[in-house]
Design an enzyme around this catalytic site. Structure first.
Site, short mmCIF file in Angstrom:
data_model
loop_
_atom_site.label_atom_id
_atom_site.label_comp_id
_atom_site.label_asym_id
_atom_site.label_seq_id
_atom_site.Cartn_x
_atom_site.Cartn_y
_atom_site.Cartn_z
N GLU A 130 0.86 -1.20 0.00
CA GLU A 130 0.00 0.00 0.00
C GLU A 130 0.89 1.24 0.00
OE1 GLU A 130 -2.55 -0.34 3.39
OE2 GLU A 130 -3.41 -2.24 2.67
N GLY A 134 4.99 -1.01 2.73
CA GLY A 134 5.70 -1.83 1.77
C GLY A 134 6.55 -2.84 2.52
N ARG A 246 11.74 -15.15 -3.82
CA ARG A 246 13.12 -14.68 -3.61
C ARG A 246 14.13 -15.63 -4.24
NH1 ARG A 246 11.62 -12.71 2.50
NH2 ARG A 246 10.60 -10.80 1.79
N GLN A 342 29.84 -0.32 -18.76
CA GLN A 342 31.15 0.35 -18.88
C GLN A 342 31.97 -0.27 -20.00
OE1 GLN A 342 31.24 2.89 -17.07
NE2 GLN A 342 33.28 3.65 -17.53
N GLY A 345 30.91 0.81 -23.33
CA GLY A 345 31.11 2.24 -23.60
C GLY A 345 29.79 2.90 -24.01
N GLU A 369 9.84 -7.94 -3.61
CA GLU A 369 9.87 -9.14 -2.74
C GLU A 369 10.79 -8.91 -1.55
OE1 GLU A 369 7.56 -10.89 -3.39
OE2 GLU A 369 7.27 -10.69 -5.54
N THR A 371 13.24 -5.48 0.07
CA THR A 371 14.46 -4.76 -0.33
C THR A 371 15.70 -5.47 0.24
OG1 THR A 371 14.43 -3.39 1.65
CG2 THR A 371 13.22 -2.55 -0.26
N SER A 372 16.85 -5.04 -0.24
CA SER A 372 18.11 -5.62 0.28
C SER A 372 18.21 -5.40 1.79
CB SER A 372 19.31 -4.98 -0.41
OG SER A 372 19.41 -5.44 -1.74
C1 LIG Z 1 8.07 -2.98 -10.14
C2 LIG Z 1 7.47 -3.35 -8.82
C3 LIG Z 1 6.56 -4.38 -8.76
C4 LIG Z 1 5.96 -4.73 -7.54
N1 LIG Z 1 5.01 -5.71 -7.51
C5 LIG Z 1 4.27 -5.89 -6.39
C6 LIG Z 1 3.13 -6.76 -6.39
O1 LIG Z 1 2.82 -7.42 -7.38
N2 LIG Z 1 2.39 -6.83 -5.27
C7 LIG Z 1 2.70 -6.15 -4.14
O2 LIG Z 1 1.96 -6.26 -3.16
N3 LIG Z 1 3.79 -5.34 -4.10
C8 LIG Z 1 4.57 -5.18 -5.19
N4 LIG Z 1 5.67 -4.34 -5.18
C9 LIG Z 1 6.00 -3.64 -3.94
C10 LIG Z 1 7.37 -4.00 -3.37
O3 LIG Z 1 7.33 -5.26 -2.77
C11 LIG Z 1 7.75 -2.88 -2.40
O4 LIG Z 1 8.03 -1.73 -3.18
C12 LIG Z 1 8.93 -3.23 -1.54
O5 LIG Z 1 8.63 -4.26 -0.62
C13 LIG Z 1 9.43 -2.00 -0.75
O6 LIG Z 1 8.38 -1.33 -0.14
P1 LIG Z 1 8.22 0.25 -0.34
O7 LIG Z 1 8.31 0.54 -1.77
O8 LIG Z 1 7.00 0.69 0.37
O9 LIG Z 1 9.48 0.89 0.35
P2 LIG Z 1 9.62 1.27 1.90
O10 LIG Z 1 9.17 0.14 2.74
O11 LIG Z 1 8.99 2.59 2.12
O12 LIG Z 1 11.19 1.43 2.03
C14 LIG Z 1 11.86 2.60 1.60
C15 LIG Z 1 13.34 2.41 1.93
O13 LIG Z 1 13.50 2.26 3.34
C16 LIG Z 1 14.19 1.07 3.63
N5 LIG Z 1 13.69 0.50 4.87
C17 LIG Z 1 12.41 0.28 5.25
N6 LIG Z 1 12.37 -0.30 6.45
C18 LIG Z 1 13.66 -0.45 6.86
C19 LIG Z 1 14.26 -1.01 8.01
N7 LIG Z 1 13.54 -1.53 9.01
N8 LIG Z 1 15.61 -1.00 8.09
C20 LIG Z 1 16.35 -0.48 7.09
N9 LIG Z 1 15.83 0.05 5.98
C21 LIG Z 1 14.49 0.06 5.86
C22 LIG Z 1 13.89 0.16 2.45
O14 LIG Z 1 14.87 -0.86 2.32
C23 LIG Z 1 13.94 1.17 1.31
O15 LIG Z 1 15.27 1.39 0.96
C24 LIG Z 1 6.33 -4.03 -6.38
C25 LIG Z 1 7.27 -2.99 -6.44
C26 LIG Z 1 7.84 -2.65 -7.65
C27 LIG Z 1 8.83 -1.53 -7.70
#
Ligand SMILES: Cc1cc2nc3c(=O)[nH]c(=O)nc-3n(C[C@H](O)[C@H](O)[C@H](O)COP(=O)(O)OP(=O)(O)OC[C@H]3O[C@@H](n4cnc5c(N)ncnc54)[C@H](O)[C@@H]3O)c2cc1C
Length: 393
Positions: A130, A134, A246, A342, A345, A369, A371-372
């Site tokens: 949402e 995320g 993953r 790189q 080029g 799925e 973030t890192s």
């Molecule tokens: C192309 C694409 C397709 C997708 N498909 C789907 C889908 O089919 N269904 C679905 O439900 N979702 C989907 N997603 C959502 C995706 O899973 C989320 O974007 C992802 O989990 C990150 O959530 P967020 O974007 O809200 O980032 P946020 O949670 O707001 O995070 C923002 C930043 O803060 C960092 N962060 C957050 N919490 C912490 C913490 N505790 N410690 C350290 N760093 C933190 C994150 O790593 C990131 O760098 C998709 C996203 C993309 C871009």
């Protein structure tokens, strides 16, 4: 041959490798220049051939119409699929195993959604994320309120991948009221249900035929029979889905890196600057050497993680292993793509070049799925709770 792949896995790899090289890769540039979309007859051909060679519901048991493959066989296939850009490899049904486990107790769900999904007749999309939730899935605000034999669903969902190709959502909400109030729950929601609003379809970095729209659910009424599993069981299914995806991402990143290394090596051997091929420059050799070394490590980790699942490793330990495989492979592939650009080029900055496309496309593998940063948290929690010996010895 650096890995003792069993003969069936090797045969799958060779078969899918041919399909990717002969049928998919030749259409990448056309797809790139057309928002990811190919002529309908070409897409139909890809789907037909994929089915003919057995690419369908890889993780699902044969008795349910799936391919019944081991996880090792699946990652070997995913690796080959990862070699093509513009998601042209998304041309076969990929029913995840959690769906069968979750719905096995409901003949209605098996017949209405799961089996047609396995046959490739119906397609799901995932509505979990949402605007304000995320990484922190527990922060979702979508609600499911029981009303007689129905649930009333409300909420807005972001990034719903492949919604433009799907006919039903897997909708995640928190229960509002009742004995399990606040617990997560998943629902099958058919796309034509009243109250579903397509808010908008944003443009993303990659050019895929599958979009990632935002949907709003306004008082969407679904029968209780659409609830997946027991009330409150939703998060377990979501974790199962994350784990499965993953590992797939790790494998596809390895495939992308392999292709990039091949293409960059071939270019370096023929591109002459200052009177000799750039492949003879140590700085180019170092980039290729680092890339190959990192790919091998990522591949070994990915294969081993799959073998552990096949051997029945505990789910919690697998959760950490899949997180390590995804973290390592996605970060590796990002570095490899950067080096490939790189090496190419100026050509590496052209959209017709595979390195340019992967440079953009692979970026999301460090985001979706989990973030890192989230993978690192999972790994650290696994280390604290279960110890190194359980996870990697
Ligand atoms: C192309 C694409 C397709 C997708 N498909 C789907 C889908 O089919 N269904 C679905 O439900 N979702 C989907 N997603 C959502 C995706 O899973 C989320 O974007 C992802 O989990 C990150 O959530 P967020 O974007 O809200 O980032 P946020 O949670 O707001 O995070 C923002 C930043 O803060 C960092 N962060 C957050 N919490 C912490 C913490 N505790 N410690 C350290 N760093 C933190 C994150 O790593 C990131 O760098 C998709 C996203 C993309 C871009």
């Amino acid at each position: 041959m650096s890995y003792p792949l069993p003969a069936p896995a090797r045969a799958w790899r060779d078969k899918v490798r041919r399909f990717v090289a002969e049928e998919l890769i030749p259409h990448e540039v056309a797809a790139e220049m057309n928002g990811g979309v190919l002529a309908p007859e070409i897409t139909a051909r890809h789907k037909r051939i994929a089915k003919e060679i057995g690419l369908s519901a890889l993780a699902i048991p044969r008795e349910l119409g799936g391919a019944g493959l081991s996880f090792l066989e699946q990652v070997v296939i995913q690796e080959e699929i990862g070699k093509v850009t513009n998601a042209l490899g998304w041309c076969y049904s990929s029913t995840p195993p959690w769906m069968v486990e979750a719905c096995a107790g409901s003949a209605h769900q098996m017949e209405t959604w799961v089996k047609p999904n396995i046959r490739g007749e119906r397609h799901e999309c995932y509505a979990i994320t949402e605007a304000e939730a995320g990484s922190d899935v527990d922060a979702i605000q979508a609600t499911a309120r029981r009303e007689g034999d129905d649930y009333i669903l409300n909420g807005e969902k972001w990034h719903v991948t492949s919604a433009n190709h799907a006919d039903h959502f897997i909708f995640q909400a928190k229960l509002a009221g009742g004995p399990h109030a606040g617990a997560h729950c998943l629902f099958f929601v058919d796309m034509d249900a009243a109250g579903i609003v397509l808010v908008r379809t944003p443009a993303y970095t990659h050019n895929y035929a599958a979009h990632h729209p935002i949907y709003r659910f306004d008082n969407v009424r679904v029968p209780a029979a659409n609830r997946i599993g027991e009330e409150g069981g939703g998060m377990e299914f979501t974790y199962d889905w994350f784990r499965y995806e993953r590992l797939g991402i790790a494998a596809r990143c390895c495939g992308a890196a392999q292709r990039l290394i091949d293409e960059a090596t071939a270019f370096a051997k023929t591109r002459v600057a200052f009177g000799k091929p750039i492949a003879e420059q140590q700085s180019i050799q170092f980039m290729l050497a680092d890339s190959l070394t990192e790919l091998w490590a990522a591949r070994l980790m990915t294969y081993r993680t799959a073998e552990e699942i096949d051997a029945g490793i505990d789910r919690k330990a697998s959760h950490a292993q899949c997180a390590m495989a995804k973290l390592n492979a996605s970060e590796m592939a990002g570095r490899v793509a950067d080096r490939a650009v790189q090496i190419f080029g100026g050509r590496g900055y052209m959209r017709e070049n595979v390195a340019e496309r992967f440079y953009r496309e692979l970026r999301v593998d460090r985001i979706w799925e989990g973030t890192s940063e989230i993978q690192r948290l999972i790994i650290a929690h696994g280390l604290y709770k279960r110890g190194q010996a359980t996870l990697i010895e």
